[in-house]
Motif scaffolding. Structure first.
Motif, mmCIF file in Angstrom:
data_model
loop_
_atom_site.group_PDB
_atom_site.id
_atom_site.type_symbol
_atom_site.label_atom_id
_atom_site.label_comp_id
_atom_site.label_asym_id
_atom_site.label_seq_id
_atom_site.Cartn_x
_atom_site.Cartn_y
_atom_site.Cartn_z
ATOM 1 N N ILE A 33 0.846 -1.204 0.000
ATOM 2 C CA ILE A 33 0.000 0.000 0.000
ATOM 3 C C ILE A 33 0.874 1.244 0.000
ATOM 4 N N TYR A 34 1.869 1.273 0.871
ATOM 5 C CA TYR A 34 2.768 2.421 0.935
ATOM 6 C C TYR A 34 3.664 2.509 -0.291
ATOM 7 N N LEU A 35 4.024 1.393 -0.867
ATOM 8 C CA LEU A 35 4.825 1.403 -2.091
ATOM 9 C C LEU A 35 4.042 2.029 -3.247
ATOM 10 N N ASP A 36 2.751 1.701 -3.364
ATOM 11 C CA ASP A 36 1.916 2.326 -4.396
ATOM 12 C C ASP A 36 1.790 3.825 -4.164
ATOM 13 N N PHE A 37 1.591 4.245 -2.903
ATOM 14 C CA PHE A 37 1.485 5.676 -2.609
ATOM 15 C C PHE A 37 2.788 6.385 -2.955
ATOM 16 N N ASP A 80 -9.424 9.207 -11.398
ATOM 17 C CA ASP A 80 -10.598 9.847 -10.801
ATOM 18 C C ASP A 80 -10.911 9.303 -9.411
ATOM 19 N N ASP A 81 -10.523 8.064 -9.124
ATOM 20 C CA ASP A 81 -10.754 7.488 -7.801
ATOM 21 C C ASP A 81 -9.759 8.010 -6.768
ATOM 22 N N LEU A 82 -8.576 8.400 -7.211
ATOM 23 C CA LEU A 82 -7.510 8.769 -6.297
ATOM 24 C C LEU A 82 -7.383 10.261 -6.041
ATOM 25 N N MET A 83 -7.680 11.074 -7.046
ATOM 26 C CA MET A 83 -7.366 12.490 -6.919
ATOM 27 C C MET A 83 -8.377 13.367 -7.635
ATOM 28 N N VAL A 94 -3.722 19.544 -7.817
ATOM 29 C CA VAL A 94 -4.080 18.129 -7.717
ATOM 30 C C VAL A 94 -4.188 17.795 -6.240
ATOM 31 N N GLU A 95 -5.349 17.307 -5.839
ATOM 32 C CA GLU A 95 -5.562 16.894 -4.458
ATOM 33 C C GLU A 95 -5.675 15.377 -4.420
ATOM 34 N N LEU A 96 -4.643 14.738 -3.908
ATOM 35 C CA LEU A 96 -4.604 13.290 -3.771
ATOM 36 C C LEU A 96 -5.270 12.944 -2.446
ATOM 37 N N ASP A 97 -6.366 12.189 -2.514
ATOM 38 C CA ASP A 97 -7.120 11.856 -1.307
ATOM 39 C C ASP A 97 -7.804 10.509 -1.534
ATOM 40 N N TYR A 98 -7.277 9.467 -0.902
ATOM 41 C CA TYR A 98 -7.878 8.144 -1.043
ATOM 42 C C TYR A 98 -7.505 7.276 0.149
ATOM 43 N N GLU A 99 -8.243 6.211 0.310
ATOM 44 C CA GLU A 99 -7.908 5.250 1.352
ATOM 45 C C GLU A 99 -7.904 3.849 0.772
ATOM 46 N N GLU A 100 -7.117 3.023 1.370
ATOM 47 C CA GLU A 100 -6.964 1.638 0.934
ATOM 48 C C GLU A 100 -7.311 0.738 2.111
ATOM 49 N N ARG A 101 -8.101 -0.274 1.858
ATOM 50 C CA ARG A 101 -8.499 -1.226 2.885
ATOM 51 C C ARG A 101 -8.067 -2.616 2.457
ATOM 52 N N ARG A 102 -7.354 -3.309 3.346
ATOM 53 C CA ARG A 102 -6.911 -4.670 3.082
ATOM 54 C C ARG A 102 -7.239 -5.553 4.278
ATOM 55 N N LYS A 103 -7.548 -6.795 3.994
ATOM 56 C CA LYS A 103 -7.838 -7.753 5.049
ATOM 57 C C LYS A 103 -6.532 -8.204 5.688
ATOM 58 N N VAL A 111 -6.828 -0.177 7.408
ATOM 59 C CA VAL A 111 -7.262 0.948 6.580
ATOM 60 C C VAL A 111 -6.170 2.007 6.623
ATOM 61 N N VAL A 112 -5.691 2.404 5.446
ATOM 62 C CA VAL A 112 -4.656 3.424 5.340
ATOM 63 C C VAL A 112 -5.225 4.559 4.506
ATOM 64 N N HIS A 113 -5.138 5.791 5.019
ATOM 65 C CA HIS A 113 -5.695 6.961 4.335
ATOM 66 C C HIS A 113 -4.547 7.890 3.945
ATOM 67 N N PHE A 114 -4.563 8.325 2.693
ATOM 68 C CA PHE A 114 -3.544 9.238 2.179
ATOM 69 C C PHE A 114 -4.218 10.522 1.726
ATOM 70 N N LYS A 115 -3.629 11.664 2.085
ATOM 71 C CA LYS A 115 -4.142 12.961 1.657
ATOM 72 C C LYS A 115 -2.958 13.905 1.478
ATOM 73 N N LYS A 116 -2.836 14.419 0.256
ATOM 74 C CA LYS A 116 -1.738 15.319 -0.066
ATOM 75 C C LYS A 116 -2.184 16.223 -1.205
ATOM 76 N N SER A 117 -1.665 17.433 -1.241
ATOM 77 C CA SER A 117 -2.053 18.394 -2.263
ATOM 78 C C SER A 117 -0.808 18.867 -3.016
ATOM 79 N N TYR A 118 -0.959 19.033 -4.330
ATOM 80 C CA TYR A 118 0.131 19.471 -5.196
ATOM 81 C C TYR A 118 -0.359 20.675 -5.990
#
Length: 128
Positions: A33-37, A80-83, A94-103, A111-118
């Motif tokens: 998850i963090y590698l993708d972010f 469109d799902d991420l930003m 660009v406002e990056l705002d998404y969360e990832e949920r894994r079992k 649940v990991v939530h990422f929010k960052k603005s460029y």
């Protein structure tokens, strides 16, 4: 002679092995998850280092990001799902705002939530 023999008990070894296994499981779940972010973050920073980022149309910018994401093996998400891409005057934001949920295990999820603005105003693209 018996009182001089010391070492870990069976339960201590079992607890240590279980704890080590839990650490491996959590890092195998959260690591990708963090590698993708990190990959998305570096893609956006490199796009904002381009000299003509202010002149990009939003559709072209989004399509270019989507193709970069596919090249970087992030195929399960869409731009469109991420930003949110928007323009304020001459600035591209660009406002990056998404969360990832894994079992994780059983009925326990991570649940990991990422929010960052460029923005194109700063050379590195990052805003606080």
């Amino acid at each position: 002679m018996r009182r001089f023999q010391r070492g870990m008990s069976y339960w201590t070894v079992l607890f240590g092995v279980g704890l080590f296994g839990l650490i491996i499981k959590v890092s195998a779940t959260v690591g990708p998850i963090y590698l993708d972010f990190y990959t998305i973050d570096e893609m956006l920073k490199s796009k904002f280092r381009e000299t003509q980022v202010d002149k990009f149309e939003l559709r072209k910018f989004g399509a270019d990001l989507q193709s970069q994401m596919e090249r970087n093996n992030i195929r399960d998400r869409k731009v469109d799902d991420l930003m949110v891409l928007k323009r304020e005057g001459n600035l591209l934001i660009v406002e990056l705002d998404y969360e990832e949920r894994r079992k994780l295990m059983g009925n326990l999820d991570v649940v990991v939530h990422f929010k960052k603005s460029y923005t194109s105003e700063r050379p590195d693209g990052f805003t606080e």
